[in-house]
Design a protein around this motif. Structure first.
Motif, PDB file in Angstrom:
ATOM      1  N   SER A 232       0.809  -1.215   0.000  1.00  0.00           N
ATOM      2  CA  SER A 232       0.000   0.000   0.000  1.00  0.00           C
ATOM      3  C   SER A 232       0.847   1.272   0.000  1.00  0.00           C
ATOM      4  O   SER A 232       0.437   2.290  -0.549  1.00  0.00           O
ATOM      5  CB  SER A 232      -0.945   0.002   1.208  1.00  0.00           C
ATOM      6  N   PHE A 233       2.018   1.220   0.615  1.00  0.00           N
ATOM      7  CA  PHE A 233       2.855   2.416   0.695  1.00  0.00           C
ATOM      8  C   PHE A 233       3.713   2.625  -0.546  1.00  0.00           C
ATOM      9  O   PHE A 233       4.269   3.705  -0.744  1.00  0.00           O
ATOM     10  CB  PHE A 233       3.764   2.353   1.928  1.00  0.00           C
ATOM     11  N   THR A 234       3.820   1.594  -1.400  1.00  0.00           N
ATOM     12  CA  THR A 234       4.642   1.712  -2.610  1.00  0.00           C
ATOM     13  C   THR A 234       3.823   1.688  -3.893  1.00  0.00           C
ATOM     14  O   THR A 234       4.255   2.251  -4.904  1.00  0.00           O
ATOM     15  CB  THR A 234       5.667   0.566  -2.695  1.00  0.00           C
ATOM     16  N   GLY A 235       2.686   1.014  -3.878  1.00  0.00           N
ATOM     17  CA  GLY A 235       1.915   0.838  -5.105  1.00  0.00           C
ATOM     18  C   GLY A 235       2.499  -0.214  -6.024  1.00  0.00           C
ATOM     19  O   GLY A 235       2.112  -0.322  -7.183  1.00  0.00           O
ATOM     20  N   GLN A 236       3.440  -1.024  -5.516  1.00  0.00           N
ATOM     21  CA  GLN A 236       4.068  -2.057  -6.329  1.00  0.00           C
ATOM     22  C   GLN A 236       3.065  -3.153  -6.695  1.00  0.00           C
ATOM     23  O   GLN A 236       2.093  -3.400  -5.974  1.00  0.00           O
ATOM     24  CB  GLN A 236       5.243  -2.685  -5.576  1.00  0.00           C
ATOM     25  N   PHE A 237       3.359  -3.827  -7.808  1.00  0.00           N
ATOM     26  CA  PHE A 237       2.511  -4.944  -8.226  1.00  0.00           C
ATOM     27  C   PHE A 237       2.878  -6.211  -7.460  1.00  0.00           C
ATOM     28  O   PHE A 237       4.046  -6.444  -7.138  1.00  0.00           O
ATOM     29  CB  PHE A 237       2.664  -5.198  -9.726  1.00  0.00           C
ATOM     30  N   LEU A 238       1.860  -7.006  -7.189  1.00  0.00           N
ATOM     31  CA  LEU A 238       2.016  -8.318  -6.577  1.00  0.00           C
ATOM     32  C   LEU A 238       1.645  -9.359  -7.618  1.00  0.00           C
ATOM     33  O   LEU A 238       0.518  -9.371  -8.122  1.00  0.00           O
ATOM     34  CB  LEU A 238       1.096  -8.441  -5.353  1.00  0.00           C
ATOM     35  N   GLY A 239       2.591 -10.227  -7.974  1.00  0.00           N
ATOM     36  CA  GLY A 239       2.349 -11.231  -8.994  1.00  0.00           C
ATOM     37  C   GLY A 239       1.489 -12.378  -8.508  1.00  0.00           C
ATOM     38  O   GLY A 239       1.288 -12.567  -7.300  1.00  0.00           O
ATOM     39  N   ALA A 240       0.999 -13.167  -9.446  1.00  0.00           N
ATOM     40  CA  ALA A 240       0.064 -14.246  -9.137  1.00  0.00           C
ATOM     41  C   ALA A 240       0.686 -15.294  -8.212  1.00  0.00           C
ATOM     42  O   ALA A 240       0.054 -15.738  -7.251  1.00  0.00           O
ATOM     43  CB  ALA A 240      -0.427 -14.898 -10.425  1.00  0.00           C
ATOM     44  N   GLU A 241       1.923 -15.702  -8.488  1.00  0.00           N
ATOM     45  CA  GLU A 241       2.542 -16.752  -7.684  1.00  0.00           C
ATOM     46  C   GLU A 241       2.741 -16.300  -6.245  1.00  0.00           C
ATOM     47  O   GLU A 241       2.468 -17.055  -5.301  1.00  0.00           O
ATOM     48  CB  GLU A 241       3.869 -17.184  -8.303  1.00  0.00           C
ATOM     49  N   THR A 242       3.217 -15.074  -6.066  1.00  0.00           N
ATOM     50  CA  THR A 242       3.411 -14.565  -4.713  1.00  0.00           C
ATOM     51  C   THR A 242       2.075 -14.393  -4.009  1.00  0.00           C
ATOM     52  O   THR A 242       1.950 -14.673  -2.808  1.00  0.00           O
ATOM     53  CB  THR A 242       4.173 -13.224  -4.734  1.00  0.00           C
ATOM     54  N   ALA A 243       1.067 -13.934  -4.738  1.00  0.00           N
ATOM     55  CA  ALA A 243      -0.273 -13.784  -4.156  1.00  0.00           C
ATOM     56  C   ALA A 243      -0.781 -15.121  -3.630  1.00  0.00           C
ATOM     57  O   ALA A 243      -1.419 -15.188  -2.578  1.00  0.00           O
ATOM     58  CB  ALA A 243      -1.243 -13.210  -5.185  1.00  0.00           C
ATOM     59  N   CYS A 244      -0.493 -16.188  -4.348  1.00  0.00           N
ATOM     60  CA  CYS A 244      -0.912 -17.521  -3.910  1.00  0.00           C
ATOM     61  C   CYS A 244      -0.069 -17.972  -2.711  1.00  0.00           C
ATOM     62  O   CYS A 244      -0.601 -18.518  -1.737  1.00  0.00           O
ATOM     63  CB  CYS A 244      -0.778 -18.513  -5.063  1.00  0.00           C
ATOM     64  N   ASP A 245       1.235 -17.713  -2.768  1.00  0.00           N
ATOM     65  CA  ASP A 245       2.112 -18.077  -1.652  1.00  0.00           C
ATOM     66  C   ASP A 245       1.704 -17.364  -0.367  1.00  0.00           C
ATOM     67  O   ASP A 245       1.810 -17.921   0.731  1.00  0.00           O
ATOM     68  CB  ASP A 245       3.566 -17.740  -1.978  1.00  0.00           C
ATOM     69  N   TRP A 246       1.251 -16.125  -0.496  1.00  0.00           N
ATOM     70  CA  TRP A 246       0.859 -15.319   0.668  1.00  0.00           C
ATOM     71  C   TRP A 246      -0.567 -15.601   1.140  1.00  0.00           C
ATOM     72  O   TRP A 246      -1.004 -15.061   2.141  1.00  0.00           O
ATOM     73  CB  TRP A 246       1.007 -13.837   0.349  1.00  0.00           C
ATOM     74  N   GLY A 247      -1.307 -16.425   0.406  1.00  0.00           N
ATOM     75  CA  GLY A 247      -2.661 -16.766   0.814  1.00  0.00           C
ATOM     76  C   GLY A 247      -3.731 -15.799   0.350  1.00  0.00           C
ATOM     77  O   GLY A 247      -4.881 -15.887   0.785  1.00  0.00           O
ATOM     78  N   LEU A 248      -3.358 -14.883  -0.531  1.00  0.00           N
ATOM     79  CA  LEU A 248      -4.355 -13.938  -1.050  1.00  0.00           C
ATOM     80  C   LEU A 248      -5.324 -14.647  -1.991  1.00  0.00           C
ATOM     81  O   LEU A 248      -6.509 -14.316  -2.045  1.00  0.00           O
ATOM     82  CB  LEU A 248      -3.665 -12.782  -1.770  1.00  0.00           C
ATOM     83  N   VAL A 249      -4.824 -15.595  -2.759  1.00  0.00           N
ATOM     84  CA  VAL A 249      -5.672 -16.435  -3.614  1.00  0.00           C
ATOM     85  C   VAL A 249      -5.431 -17.892  -3.230  1.00  0.00           C
ATOM     86  O   VAL A 249      -4.344 -18.256  -2.765  1.00  0.00           O
ATOM     87  CB  VAL A 249      -5.392 -16.206  -5.118  1.00  0.00           C
ATOM     88  N   ASN A 250      -6.440 -18.725  -3.412  1.00  0.00           N
ATOM     89  CA  ASN A 250      -6.346 -20.125  -3.003  1.00  0.00           C
ATOM     90  C   ASN A 250      -5.619 -21.002  -4.002  1.00  0.00           C
ATOM     91  O   ASN A 250      -4.908 -21.929  -3.619  1.00  0.00           O
ATOM     92  CB  ASN A 250      -7.749 -20.696  -2.783  1.00  0.00           C
TER      93      ASN A 250
END
Length: 208
Positions: free
Chosen positions: A109-127
């Protein structure tokens, strides 16, 4: 199932040019008739977000408003509120940290950087992650699996989970006890046996 058209974008959220001309009314309106996130949150049935591409700012918030998120390998997420100087009004500031942790949410939120699909899955944002052509068939299969559950039970269970999520753990456990007592009072031994047989048959089918 909520998804975007095509394979490139889930949604980029509100039109910044429009906000620059007409003001921030659309970004702060909490009426479900005009706020897509509140509309999704008001549904008593499960909402599956099939994130097929970029989900930026308001689009990121829309993804977070879904109960379950699966994504294609094309998916990317970004919170650019800080870059445009607008505080989020659709839930991102509170939900994101709860889903991926405070430190990770702050960085995004403080950078506005993109979060890729694989990392999003690793972090639990997507199942789950799927190839683009597989995303909607997988979403429909997941929906059909849920549809096989008694609809009244599904609605009651969803309400219990989300009502409890908004409370302290102690309060949530008390809510579960209250809901359990009210619901299970109407469950008979015969109905449990009928459902047990269905579970056994389903297990055999899934193994095959």
């Amino acid at each position: 199932i909520v998804t975007g058209a095509g394979e490139r974008a889930f949604t980029a959220g509100l039109d910044l040019k429009e906000l620059g001309k007409q003001g921030l009314g659309a970004a702060t309106d909490q009426n479900p008739a005009r706020n897509p996130c509140r509309a999704l949150e008001s549904l008593s049935i499960p909402v599956i977000g099939a994130i097929n591409g970029v989900a930026i700012t308001g689009g990121f918030e829309l993804a977070l408003a879904c109960d379950i998120r699966i994504a294609s390998t094309n998916a990317r997420f970004a919170d650019t509120h800080a870059r445009v100087g607008v505080i989020p009004g659709w839930g991102l500031s509170q939900k994101l940290s709860r889903f991926i942790g405070l430190s990770r949410a702050c960085e995004l939120s403080f950078t506005g950087q993109f979060l890729g699909a694989e990392t999003a899955c690793d972090w639990g944002l997507v199942n789950h992650l799927y190839e683009p052509r597989e995303l909607m068939p997988k979403a429909r299969a997941l929906a059909m699996d849920m549809i096989s559950v008694d609809p009244d039970f599904l609605k009651a269970y969803k309400q219990l989970i989300f009502d409890g999520y908004d409370r302290s753990f102690k309060e949530a456990m008390a809510l579960e006890k209250q809901t359990t007592d009210a619901w299970n009072e109407n469950v008979t031994a015969e109905s449990v046996e009928q459902q047990r047989l269905k579970v056994v048959e389903r297990g055999r089918t899934l193994k095959n």
